[in-house]
Design an enzyme around this catalytic site. Structure first.
Site, PDB file in Angstrom:
ATOM      1  N   HIS A 140       0.706  -1.040   0.130  1.00  0.00           N
ATOM      2  CA  HIS A 140      -0.006   0.039  -0.093  1.00  0.00           C
ATOM      3  C   HIS A 140       0.978   1.339  -0.047  1.00  0.00           C
ATOM      4  CE1 HIS A 140      -3.705  -1.950   0.173  1.00  0.00           C
ATOM      5  NE2 HIS A 140      -3.476  -2.723   1.424  1.00  0.00           N
TER       6      HIS A 140
ATOM      7  N   HIS B 188       5.783   7.469   5.744  1.00  0.00           N
ATOM      8  CA  HIS B 188       5.593   6.624   4.395  1.00  0.00           C
ATOM      9  C   HIS B 188       5.160   7.640   3.465  1.00  0.00           C
ATOM     10  CE1 HIS B 188       1.853   6.831   7.208  1.00  0.00           C
ATOM     11  NE2 HIS B 188       1.387   7.210   5.948  1.00  0.00           N
TER      12      HIS B 188
ATOM     13  N   HIS C 261       2.701   8.993  -0.078  1.00  0.00           N
ATOM     14  CA  HIS C 261       1.455   8.670  -0.715  1.00  0.00           C
ATOM     15  C   HIS C 261       1.533   9.748  -2.218  1.00  0.00           C
ATOM     16  CE1 HIS C 261      -1.023   6.970   2.547  1.00  0.00           C
ATOM     17  NE2 HIS C 261      -0.279   7.711   3.306  1.00  0.00           N
TER      18      HIS C 261
ATOM     19  N   HIS D  70       4.035  11.458   5.223  1.00  0.00           N
ATOM     20  CA  HIS D  70       3.580  11.425   6.517  1.00  0.00           C
ATOM     21  C   HIS D  70       4.585  10.765   7.449  1.00  0.00           C
ATOM     22  CE1 HIS D  70      -0.657  11.143   4.710  1.00  0.00           C
ATOM     23  NE2 HIS D  70      -0.040  12.435   4.551  1.00  0.00           N
TER      24      HIS D  70
ATOM     25  N   THR E 108      -5.341   7.764   7.841  1.00  0.00           N
ATOM     26  CA  THR E 108      -5.754   7.942   6.299  1.00  0.00           C
ATOM     27  C   THR E 108      -5.979   6.434   5.851  1.00  0.00           C
ATOM     28  OG1 THR E 108      -3.824   8.189   5.389  1.00  0.00           O
ATOM     29  CG2 THR E 108      -4.678  10.100   6.160  1.00  0.00           C
ATOM     30  N   THR E 109      -5.919   5.362   6.651  1.00  0.00           N
ATOM     31  CA  THR E 109      -6.065   4.105   6.173  1.00  0.00           C
ATOM     32  C   THR E 109      -6.832   3.378   7.241  1.00  0.00           C
ATOM     33  OG1 THR E 109      -3.907   3.337   6.708  1.00  0.00           O
ATOM     34  CG2 THR E 109      -3.775   3.909   4.754  1.00  0.00           C
TER      35      THR E 109
END
Length: 239
Positions: free
Chosen positions: A78, A103, A105, A122, A189-190
């Site tokens: 992801h 991580h 995005h 993030h 956000t996940t």
């Protein structure tokens, strides 16, 4: 239970969660219905958001002490997650938040005045109570980013792969010189989308080369951003 979920994410246990994930980015609007443990995804203080209509405030300066090293980089399917040795600290609201991982995005999850960026990082921190603070930074296409370049040399190519660095890398050069920021309350956000996360978005926009951005998007093979969530009366402050 909420605090347990937050601690699990903050302390680098996301790999197992991602590996067993029963969610993906094709069904973001259904996350809250997939499992009872994801019920918070349907709640009212969710992230990401569009940062606009802010309120000026005398926010305390952010105090970063990133005396830590990157130890490993992992591809969990992801995102690409970077894990650290102990020693990185953010002082926020008079409390110490330790840097646990960061991580990426692409495209960005948050937006600034309706603008989306090709890459967002993030940096996830946790205090002694397991409460989370996430520092976000945006990257626009431009000059090659030296910090990203050093990390990208070790990008794991396969889902579930983890690269342990033989020579741990410093992260001191990652933060912007301008420490002005936006501040709001939000969530992960996940899934499990746990709320109560203290969000800090840096105002200074970083750059990454077209090739660096492409390397990440090619590796993921799909966008890994959750859509913008409604504010529902939340106030965004800035200094």
């Amino acid at each position: 239970m909420k605090k347990v979920m937050l601690c699990a994410v903050a302390f680098g246990l996301t790999t197992a969660a991602y590996a067993d994930a029963d969610w993906d980015y094709k069904q973001t609007h259904q996350w809250g219905s997939l499992s009872q443990k994801y019920a918070a995804c349907n709640s009212v203080n969710q992230s990401p958001i569009n940062i606009e209509n802010t309120v000026k405030a005398e926010l305390q300066p952010l105090k970063f002490s990133y005396d830590t090293l990157i130890q490993s980089i992992q591809n969990n399917g992801h995102t690409v997650q970077v894990d650290f040795a102990q020693g990185g600290v953010l002082e926020l609201d008079g409390e110490q938040f330790e840097l646990k991982q960061f991580h990426f995005h692409s495209p960005s999850e948050n937006q600034i005045k309706g603008k989306s960026y090709p890459l967002e990082i993030h940096l996830v921190h946790a205090n002694a109570k397991g409460e989370l603070a996430v520092v976000g930074m945006m990257y626009e296409q431009g000059k090659e980013n030296p910090m990203l370049e050093r990390m990208w040399k070790h990008l794991p190519k396969q889902k579930g792969e983890k690269v342990v660095l033989s020579k741990p890398q410093s992260v001191n050069g990652m933060l912007p010189q301008n420490k002005e920021y936006y501040r709001f309350s939000g969530s992960l956000t996940t899934p499990p989308c746990s709320e109560g996360v203290r969000w800090v978005m840096m105002k200074e926009i970083q750059t990454a080369s077209k090739q660096q951005i492409k390397q990440f998007t090619d590796l993921m093979g799909h966008p890994n951003n959750r859509p913008i969530q409604p504010l529902n009366g939340r106030v965004i402050v800035e200094n």
